[in-house]
Design an enzyme around this catalytic site. Structure first.
Site, PDB file in Angstrom:
ATOM      1  N   ASP A   1       0.874  -1.177   0.000  1.00 32.31           N
ATOM      2  CA  ASP A   1       0.000   0.000   0.000  1.00 32.31           C
ATOM      3  C   ASP A   1       0.906   1.219   0.000  1.00 32.31           C
ATOM      4  O   ASP A   1       2.129   1.093   0.132  1.00 32.31           O
ATOM      5  CB  ASP A   1      -0.927  -0.001   1.237  1.00 32.31           C
ATOM      6  CG  ASP A   1      -2.305   0.552   0.895  1.00 32.31           C
ATOM      7  OD1 ASP A   1      -2.384   1.672   0.370  1.00 32.31           O
ATOM      8  OD2 ASP A   1      -3.304  -0.153   1.151  1.00 32.31           O
TER       9      ASP A   1
ATOM     10  N   HIS B   1      -3.850   2.308  -4.827  1.00 28.45           N
ATOM     11  CA  HIS B   1      -3.087   2.089  -3.584  1.00 28.45           C
ATOM     12  C   HIS B   1      -1.659   1.644  -3.905  1.00 28.45           C
ATOM     13  O   HIS B   1      -1.123   0.749  -3.251  1.00 28.45           O
ATOM     14  CB  HIS B   1      -3.785   1.051  -2.697  1.00 28.45           C
ATOM     15  CG  HIS B   1      -4.976   1.588  -1.963  1.00 28.45           C
ATOM     16  ND1 HIS B   1      -4.866   2.311  -0.796  1.00 28.45           N
ATOM     17  CD2 HIS B   1      -6.298   1.528  -2.232  1.00 28.45           C
ATOM     18  CE1 HIS B   1      -6.087   2.652  -0.379  1.00 28.45           C
ATOM     19  NE2 HIS B   1      -6.979   2.197  -1.228  1.00 28.45           N
TER      20      HIS B   1
ATOM     21  N   GLU C   1     -10.752   1.361  -4.477  1.00 24.29           N
ATOM     22  CA  GLU C   1     -10.544   2.803  -4.360  1.00 24.29           C
ATOM     23  C   GLU C   1      -9.579   3.415  -5.375  1.00 24.29           C
ATOM     24  O   GLU C   1      -8.856   4.360  -5.047  1.00 24.29           O
ATOM     25  CB  GLU C   1     -10.065   3.152  -2.935  1.00 24.29           C
ATOM     26  CG  GLU C   1     -11.068   2.767  -1.871  1.00 24.29           C
ATOM     27  CD  GLU C   1     -10.633   3.146  -0.464  1.00 24.29           C
ATOM     28  OE1 GLU C   1     -11.421   3.796   0.231  1.00 24.29           O
ATOM     29  OE2 GLU C   1      -9.501   2.781  -0.059  1.00 24.29           O
TER      30      GLU C   1
HETATM   31  C1  ACM Z   1     -10.885  -0.933   1.780  1.00 24.82           C
HETATM   32  O1  ACM Z   1     -11.264  -0.716   2.931  1.00 24.82           O
HETATM   33  N1  ACM Z   1     -10.417   0.039   1.024  1.00 24.82           N
HETATM   34  C2  ACM Z   1     -10.955  -2.257   1.205  1.00 24.82           C
END
Ligand code: ACM
Ligand code: ZN
Length: 752
Positions: free
Chosen positions: A195, A272, A328
């Site tokens: 991440d 991410h 996201e």
């Molecule tokens: C998440 O909480 N973005 C999977």
């Protein structure tokens, strides 16, 4: 019945009962097994016993190391089960005559010793951990209650997640995490390895992922996030972070596998990925580091990179599931990128969502060609799911139902019930966290099967998982604090049949597991003594029914309704009680006569505006709660702004009440919430106006906020105007000004 026959029965009972007799008590196992039948007596583990097993289960015997009274007995691996194996500790494959269903185990403790039978390794591991838990629960683990347990899980996927990017965690801790998971019958560990906050796995082809992208300028995530989010070379003076070598990861895989736990690695794409693009900026749309977190999908090098990484990942992790993230992603860069747009055109993709789906589908085929299956967060539904993909559902149940309707397997990990980075106790008393309010009983109340799923599609819900995002847990002790005991509630959600689950019963059994967590040196959240109240308002009768509780299993709570401090002189709270007038309750927990909690004040207003219509000059936004009914329903909100009592406004609050006749007005008050994390602030000014005709309003007073807007903690405050002399008016209007363009949240307009 004659006296003689009666005594004969007693005599018979004495003769028939086993020699070692003890008061039989129900075991407090978590998760609760399907069926336990208790015998009469106890069985002593003696040094004359041996452990017998066959080659099928020989590898599982080391698990008994967690039961030292058994572990020290001699082990005999037998070829065929014969008469001489009718005593001792027997870990044996089930045969047809045993009638043990697939996936189930049977554990018997009787005069002959201990016998566990199962048809499969996973089931046998579960049986062994039940035995280990019995050992941990018993005062003297060498004397065990006689019983027969028949048991199998409700769901095949029982997961726990750990984010090691936001804060790196030592391998020694991850082993401990896995040990506890095994004891509570989890079988999947989801390892969130990559991440923005740091890449954590050695990849031999891409050394900069761990020589730079694994290291950052600040140890604490929040400081790093607020101070430029830079990566630095390993070994440089301020470098903080870390990574796992492939050797360490492989060892961990074997360690977990021996305990029945599969490790699912997660490699995030296409979003991410800030840390990757800082060291390999050519894989971003801009070509420059520190400009975006999404891979450029139009660049073929992105696919080469991801597949090379996944090839090494698959070599380390034998798991059939590989998690590719998918959550996201910000699609803005793709919209502006010539390469991404060219690919869109070439492949006739209509949207950026389809562009994302193009990448996910390609990666999915790659994994399938290698005999693996893709898992992604529920955003992978957008633009079309790849064949055979499993969805990890974290947002609303809608995505889960959609995926199941398309015959895809779904793992339920809803933020509302299973994000263990949310506060588990009153946020005002807790170390800073990400927000939310998720106490243990709310976790326990979760049922992974959505109520609206078609019956024939429910089989696609394969289980549930809790996630621990580690932004606010810099050290492992804080991870333990957030995860335990909530993970024990999840253990039972995943294992025990829904109809056999009961919060009160679980809560009672949990008391014994606090002792186990202590033995295992887990820094679990100790149940608080703070008093919580639940108030149910009866609109017609205008009465409040008040329940008091704390996180304790059997709290001793004293309360008053006359404004005085509670003490042990009152009668203790036992049952919900009814109040039919405006009251102030003060309540606290006690041990004997000593108060052990702060005094909780519960204000109940049976006021003039209840059931009156509110006319909004500016609308609420997003957080509608109960629409027009919210602010005059006689009910206050709780600790969460999502509890449907709190109404949210992005502009200023401007609304009025029409009493439809003149009323005497003595005070006008509204309570507001402040929680800067999600952008919720107190108003800066609270104006109250009255009018007789609804056109010409006269301001009667204004209250200014004097609290600090920078305090990150949850706060509540009532803004109130009191009239020195009561006044008659038909209309009452309130304007509360929004200070920072965030949210105003309020729960009731109280007019006396
Ligand atoms: C998440 O909480 N973005 C999977
Ligand atoms: Zn691009």
């Amino acid at each position: 019945m004659s006296a003689m026959r009666y005594s004969l029965l007693i005599l018979l009972a004495v003769i028939l009962s086993p020699t070692i007799s003890a008061q039989q008590h129900a075991l407090n196992l978590i998760p609760k097994p399907n069926k336990v039948v208790y015998g009469e007596g106890t069985t002593q583990i003696s040094s004359s016993m041996s452990i017998f097993t066959t080659t099928e289960y020989e590898d599982l015997i080391p698990l008994l190391a967690d039961f030292s009274e058994i572990a020290q007995l001699p082990l005999k691996v037998i070829k065929k089960v014969g008469k001489k194996h009718q005593n001792g500790i027997r870990i044996l494959p089930a045969i047809q005559q045993d009638n043990i269903p697939e996936g189930a185990y049977r554990l018997q403790i009787d005069e002959s010793g201990i016998l566990i039978k199962a048809g499969e390794t996973q089931a046998m591991i579960a049986g062994i951990y039940t035995l280990i838990q019995i050992g941990l629960l018993e005062k003297d683990p060498s004397i065990l209650p006689q019983l027969t347990i028949d048991d199998s899980p409700r769901f095949t996927y029982r997961g726990l997640h750990l984010d090691v990017s936001r804060h790196y965690m030592p391998i020694s801790f991850i082993k401990k995490y896995i040990d506890i998971m095994a004891l509570y019958k989890f079988n999947y560990f989801h390892w969130h390895l990559t991440d923005a906050a740091g890449w954590r796995l050695e990849i031999k082809q891409y050394p900069e992922l761990t020589s730079k992208a694994a290291w950052r300028t600040h140890t604490n995530w929040k400081e790093w996030w607020a101070n430029g989010r830079m990566y630095v070379d390993q070994g440089s003076p301020n470098a903080s972070g870390g990574y796992y070598t492939q050797k360490q990861a492989r060892e961990l895989v074997s360690y977990a596998a021996a305990k029945g736990i599969t490790i699912i690695p997660e490699i995030e794409m296409p979003g991410h990925a800030e840390e990757v693009l800082a060291v390999y900026p050519e894989l971003s749309c801009t070509g420059k580091p520190y400009t975006q977190g999404e891979f450029c999908i139009g660049n073929p090098e992105t696919f080469t990179f991801l597949k090379n990484v996944l090839t090494e990942v698959m070599d380390i992790f034998p798991s059939s599931y590989i998690h590719i993230g998918g959550d996201e992603a910000n699609k803005q860069h793709w919209e502006k990128c010539p390469k991404c747009q060219a690919l869109k055109q070439e492949k006739d993709l209509k949207t950026e969502g389809e562009l994302q789906s193009y990448l996910i589908k390609d990666i999915s085929s790659f994994l399938q060609d290698n005999g693996r299956k893709l898992i992604g967060w529920d955003e992978i539904l957008e633009g079309g799911l790849p064949e055979g993909a499993t969805v990890m559902n974290w947002r609303s149940e809608k995505e889960a139902i959609d995926a199941a309707n398309m015959e895809h397997d779904v793992i339920m990990t809803p933020a509302e019930y299973l994000y263990f980075d949310s506060y588990q106790s009153d946020p005002r008393t807790q170390p800073e966290g990400i927000g939310g309010f998720l106490p243990l009983d709310k976790v326990y109340s979760y049922n992974p099967i959505p109520s609206e799923i078609p019956e024939d599609k429910a089989v696609h819900i394969i289980g549930a998982q809790a996630n621990l995002w580690s932004e606010y847990t810099p050290v492992y002790q804080q991870v333990e604090y957030m995860v335990f005991p909530r993970a024990l509630a999840l253990s039972e959600i995943n294992w025990t049949k829904q109809e056999d689950r009961n919060w009160k019963d679980f809560h009672q059994r949990l008391q014994e597991h606090y002792k186990i967590l202590q033995k295992l040196e887990v820094n679990y959240h100790r149940p608080s003594y703070d008093v919580h109240s639940t108030v149910i308002f009866d609109k017609e009768a205008k009465t409040n029914t008040v329940s008091l509780s704390s996180e304790q299993n059997a709290p001793l709570i004293y309360y008053t309704t006359d404004g005085t401090k509670p003490s042990a002189h009152e009668t203790p709270y036992t049952n919900p009680f009814l109040l039919s007038s405006t009251s102030t309750i003060k309540a606290a927990s006690f041990i004997d006569s000593i108060r052990v909690s702060p005094i909780e004040t519960i204000q109940l207003d049976i006021h003039k505006a209840i059931n009156k219509k509110v006319y909004y000059n500016t609308p609420w936004e997003v957080y509608a709660a109960q629409n027009e009914l919210t602010l005059t329903n006689g009910e206050y909100g709780g600790l969460s702004f999502k509890d449907l009592q709190w109404q949210g406004f992005t502009g200023s609050f401007d609304a009025y009440i029409d009493f439809e006749r003149r009323e005497e007005i003595k005070s006008v008050g509204m309570r507001f919430m402040q929680l800067p994390g999600p952008g919720i602030f107190f108003p800066d000014k609270f104006h109250v106006y009255i009018s007789d005709n609804g056109k010409n309003y006269r301001e009667i007073d204004v209250v200014k906020n004097e609290d600090d807007y920078n305090n990150p903690k949850l706060q509540f405050k009532t803004f109130q105007v009191n009239l020195a002399k009561p006044q008659m008016a038909r209309y009452v209007k309130v304007i509360a000004t929004n200070p920072k363009g965030g949210y105003l949240f309020t729960d009731e307009i109280v007019i006396h």
